[in-house]
Motif scaffolding. Structure first.
Motif, PDB file in Angstrom:
ATOM      1  N   GLU A  42       0.847  -1.185   0.000  1.00 29.06           N
ATOM      2  CA  GLU A  42       0.000   0.000   0.000  1.00 29.06           C
ATOM      3  C   GLU A  42       0.882   1.234   0.000  1.00 29.06           C
ATOM      4  O   GLU A  42       1.763   1.379   0.842  1.00 29.06           O
ATOM      5  N   SER A  43       0.679   2.146  -0.934  1.00 27.92           N
ATOM      6  CA  SER A  43       1.538   3.321  -1.012  1.00 27.92           C
ATOM      7  C   SER A  43       1.125   4.356   0.020  1.00 27.92           C
ATOM      8  O   SER A  43      -0.035   4.489   0.366  1.00 27.92           O
ATOM      9  N   GLY A  44       2.151   5.084   0.493  1.00 28.30           N
ATOM     10  CA  GLY A  44       1.889   6.200   1.389  1.00 28.30           C
ATOM     11  C   GLY A  44       1.582   5.829   2.817  1.00 28.30           C
ATOM     12  O   GLY A  44       1.165   6.665   3.596  1.00 28.30           O
ATOM     13  N   ARG A  45       1.801   4.578   3.208  1.00 32.60           N
ATOM     14  CA  ARG A  45       1.473   4.174   4.575  1.00 32.60           C
ATOM     15  C   ARG A  45       2.614   3.399   5.238  1.00 32.60           C
ATOM     16  O   ARG A  45       2.399   2.682   6.197  1.00 32.60           O
ATOM     17  N   SER A  46       3.812   3.518   4.743  1.00 31.93           N
ATOM     18  CA  SER A  46       4.847   2.592   5.195  1.00 31.93           C
ATOM     19  C   SER A  46       5.353   2.899   6.597  1.00 31.93           C
ATOM     20  O   SER A  46       5.520   2.009   7.398  1.00 31.93           O
ATOM     21  N   ILE A  47       5.586   4.198   6.923  1.00 33.06           N
ATOM     22  CA  ILE A  47       6.359   4.567   8.111  1.00 33.06           C
ATOM     23  C   ILE A  47       7.546   3.607   8.222  1.00 33.06           C
ATOM     24  O   ILE A  47       7.461   2.559   8.852  1.00 33.06           O
ATOM     25  N   ASN A  48       8.646   3.961   7.601  1.00 33.45           N
ATOM     26  CA  ASN A  48       9.838   3.115   7.700  1.00 33.45           C
ATOM     27  C   ASN A  48      10.045   2.682   9.136  1.00 33.45           C
ATOM     28  O   ASN A  48       9.787   3.441  10.068  1.00 33.45           O
ATOM     29  N   LEU A  49      10.541   1.500   9.315  1.00 39.85           N
ATOM     30  CA  LEU A  49      10.627   0.921  10.649  1.00 39.85           C
ATOM     31  C   LEU A  49      12.029   1.034  11.219  1.00 39.85           C
ATOM     32  O   LEU A  49      13.020   1.003  10.489  1.00 39.85           O
ATOM     33  N   ALA A  50      12.091   1.161  12.547  1.00 39.94           N
ATOM     34  CA  ALA A  50      13.371   1.177  13.252  1.00 39.94           C
ATOM     35  C   ALA A  50      13.552  -0.189  13.901  1.00 39.94           C
ATOM     36  O   ALA A  50      12.977  -0.475  14.954  1.00 39.94           O
ATOM     37  N   ILE A 315       0.251   0.227  19.642  1.00 38.83           N
ATOM     38  CA  ILE A 315       0.866   1.417  20.241  1.00 38.83           C
ATOM     39  C   ILE A 315       1.211   2.424  19.143  1.00 38.83           C
ATOM     40  O   ILE A 315       1.294   2.078  17.968  1.00 38.83           O
ATOM     41  N   VAL A 316       1.419   3.673  19.548  1.00 43.65           N
ATOM     42  CA  VAL A 316       1.853   4.701  18.609  1.00 43.65           C
ATOM     43  C   VAL A 316       3.340   4.488  18.304  1.00 43.65           C
ATOM     44  O   VAL A 316       4.057   3.849  19.093  1.00 43.65           O
ATOM     45  N   PRO A 317       3.853   5.018  17.181  1.00 44.83           N
ATOM     46  CA  PRO A 317       5.189   4.605  16.704  1.00 44.83           C
ATOM     47  C   PRO A 317       6.364   5.389  17.260  1.00 44.83           C
ATOM     48  O   PRO A 317       7.480   5.258  16.753  1.00 44.83           O
ATOM     49  N   PHE A 318       6.169   6.174  18.324  1.00 41.85           N
ATOM     50  CA  PHE A 318       7.176   7.157  18.692  1.00 41.85           C
ATOM     51  C   PHE A 318       8.360   6.617  19.491  1.00 41.85           C
ATOM     52  O   PHE A 318       9.277   7.366  19.794  1.00 41.85           O
ATOM     53  N   TYR A 319       8.342   5.353  19.851  1.00 43.08           N
ATOM     54  CA  TYR A 319       9.539   4.752  20.453  1.00 43.08           C
ATOM     55  C   TYR A 319      10.197   3.775  19.484  1.00 43.08           C
ATOM     56  O   TYR A 319      11.197   3.141  19.802  1.00 43.08           O
ATOM     57  N   GLY A 320       9.597   3.635  18.299  1.00 45.25           N
ATOM     58  CA  GLY A 320      10.147   2.693  17.332  1.00 45.25           C
ATOM     59  C   GLY A 320      10.099   1.262  17.822  1.00 45.25           C
ATOM     60  O   GLY A 320      10.928   0.433  17.439  1.00 45.25           O
ATOM     61  N   GLN A 321       9.103   0.935  18.668  1.00 45.14           N
ATOM     62  CA  GLN A 321       9.077  -0.396  19.281  1.00 45.14           C
ATOM     63  C   GLN A 321       7.862  -1.227  18.908  1.00 45.14           C
ATOM     64  O   GLN A 321       7.725  -2.358  19.391  1.00 45.14           O
ATOM     65  N   GLY A 322       6.962  -0.748  18.060  1.00 49.34           N
ATOM     66  CA  GLY A 322       5.773  -1.529  17.730  1.00 49.34           C
ATOM     67  C   GLY A 322       6.124  -2.870  17.121  1.00 49.34           C
ATOM     68  O   GLY A 322       5.697  -3.929  17.603  1.00 49.34           O
ATOM     69  N   MET A 323       6.911  -2.848  16.045  1.00 48.25           N
ATOM     70  CA  MET A 323       7.340  -4.093  15.418  1.00 48.25           C
ATOM     71  C   MET A 323       8.248  -4.891  16.352  1.00 48.25           C
ATOM     72  O   MET A 323       8.113  -6.119  16.471  1.00 48.25           O
TER      73      MET A 323
END
Length: 454
Positions: A42-50, A315-323
């Motif tokens: 899906e385009s435009g929804r990636s939020i690159n992952l940390a 969770i929200v992505p602001f700690y880079g810990q969801g994945m």
């Protein structure tokens, strides 16, 4: 051998299917969307992952860490951009500690390919219409069921098919169909909380000859108090940018309605980034504006059905810990299967008891980190606090570990323990920061006595 259904072919579902197949189980993965390997993500929804140590540890266990590291870009710290384009940075941890920028879709493809190689069956375009928690069965709507109803001469209204399993695992994300079935059972607690901000993906293309137009090995942040933009590097020299912005108010997504308003806002607010974004207007108008939600629920187990990953704790992505938290779920579930010799009746309740406090802790940490990233990283007192903590870490690396390295690099420490220690450290540092003339005298602090308070 158990016959197991996993609902959701995303990152967590695909990784879990590998773990379970390696244990000798029969695994079928049901996915609502089409196969991204055929039609693209899906385009435009990636939020690159940390990708950090917790996620890497799980990938190492299934033999995929080295392959993913080859396409990941190390990020050693944060690079802050002020309103005038001036940059400042600080490291995430000690020398040699870093997180990795990875593409969500590329990682997902690697996991699905490995799962299929091992013999996991993937069934795409399969919408779950019912989960029977008593019978451990799925009712599935799919194009295949429509074709069968027409070709076999049976009732054309029959467009679903039932599948029975020994166990069902819901790894189908924050808007889980499996969790919906839990919500119709007695004594099931469920809470969802949307923040006032949404996100939109934008893009900085590579420079001439594929060069990086910003420093390559950093997570870039444009903190603007009530909102922010971040950028993560990609192997082709581009950066995936994400604007975290209020839905309503001024400024907000709602206030940027025209091309001129979008252009002016970025020129005034992110001037150094705007110059690097020739496709800004098109990206802003075409890419979706998506919401951010925290989801907490309990229990995660009903009979032979389990919730895992975002289905259990979005969770929200602001700690880079969801994945990373989802991958850690998979690793811990696998370890419990070892510990209890495949006794699923014992493993499932043990898993939820163990992981629930950690899921709640990282949810809180993620929300707190949003405030830090958008409001504080440009604040002089905050930066001084970080300098003092960094000095403590340098002098007493086994006794004072700042919260971010605890969460990100110490993959043997529970999130809940990191939160408890972090709160104690904050209390101590609040006292330190009250000392007179701290901005000029901090290097003469009695660091040993500070550590002893912890």
């Amino acid at each position: 051998m158990q016959n197991i259904a996993i609902v959701g072919a995303g990152l967590v579902g695909s990784l879990l299917s590998i773990y379970l197949k390696k244990r000798g189980h029969s695994v079928t993965v049901f996915e609502r969307r089409t196969d991204m390997r055929k039609k693209g993500a899906e385009s435009g929804r990636s939020i690159n992952l940390a990708l950090s140590n917790r996620g890497l540890r799980a990938l190492e266990e299934v033999g995929l860490a080295d392959e993913l590291k080859r396409v990941a870009i190390p990020m050693h710290g944060r690079m802050m951009h002020d309103l005038h384009g001036k940059r400042s940075s600080f490291a995430y941890g000690k020398e040699g500690q870093y997180i990795n920028s990875v593409s969500r879709s590329e990682l997902n493809v690697v996991l699905m390919n490995e799962a299929e190689r091992l013999g996991v069956e993937f069934r795409f375009e399969q919408r779950i219409t019912k989960v029977d928690l008593e019978k451990t069965s799925l009712t599935v709507f799919s194009p295949e069921s429509i074709v069968n109803s027409q070709t076999q001469g049976i009732d054309y209204g029959l467009k679903t098919k039932d599948f029975a399993f020994d166990y069902i695992i819901g790894a189908d994300g924050a808007f889980s169909a499996v969790r919906t079935a839990f919500q119709f059972t007695d004594r099931f607690d469920y809470e969802q909380d949307y923040i006032d901000h949404g996100y939109k993906e934008l893009h900085i293309p590579p420079g001439a000859n594929g060069t990086f137009q910003l420093e390559k090995n950093y997570l870039h942040i444009w903190p603007r108090e009530s909102f922010m933009m971040i950028a993560l590097p990609n192997p082709d020299g581009s950066f995936t940018c994400t604007l975290f912005f209020p839905f309503e108010g001024n400024p907000s997504f709602d206030s940027l309605k025209t091309k001129a308003a979008i252009q002016q806002f970025f020129q005034e607010t992110f001037p150094d980034a705007e110059r690097l974004m020739p496709g800004l207007i098109n990206d802003f108008e075409i890419n979706p504006t998506s919401s951010l939600v925290t989801i907490q629920c309990y229990p995660w187990v009903r009979n032979h059905t389990l919730l895992i990953g975002d289905a259990a704790h979005g969770i929200v992505p602001f700690y880079g810990q969801g994945m990373n938290a989802g991958f850690e779920d998979c690793r811990i579930l696998n370890a419990l299967l070892d510990q209890y010799h495949e006794n699923w009746e014992t493993v499932l309740p043990a898993f939820q008891t163990l992981r629930k406090p950690d899921a709640d802790a990282i949810a809180r940490l993620a929300l707190d980190n949003f405030i830090e990233m958008r409001d504080l990283v440009a604040d002089e007192e905050f930066l001084l606090r970080k300098k003092i903590e960094s000095k403590l870490y340098q002098l007493f690396p086994d006794k004072w570990i700042p919260l971010y390295p605890m969460v990100t690099f110490m993959d043997t420490m529970r999130y809940s323990d990191a939160l408890t220690i972090g709160l104690k450290q904050k209390q101590i540092m609040d006292e330190v920061m009250q000392q007179p003339h701290i901005e000029t005298s901090w290097e003469q602090l009695d660091f040993k006595s500070i550590v002893e308070k912890l």
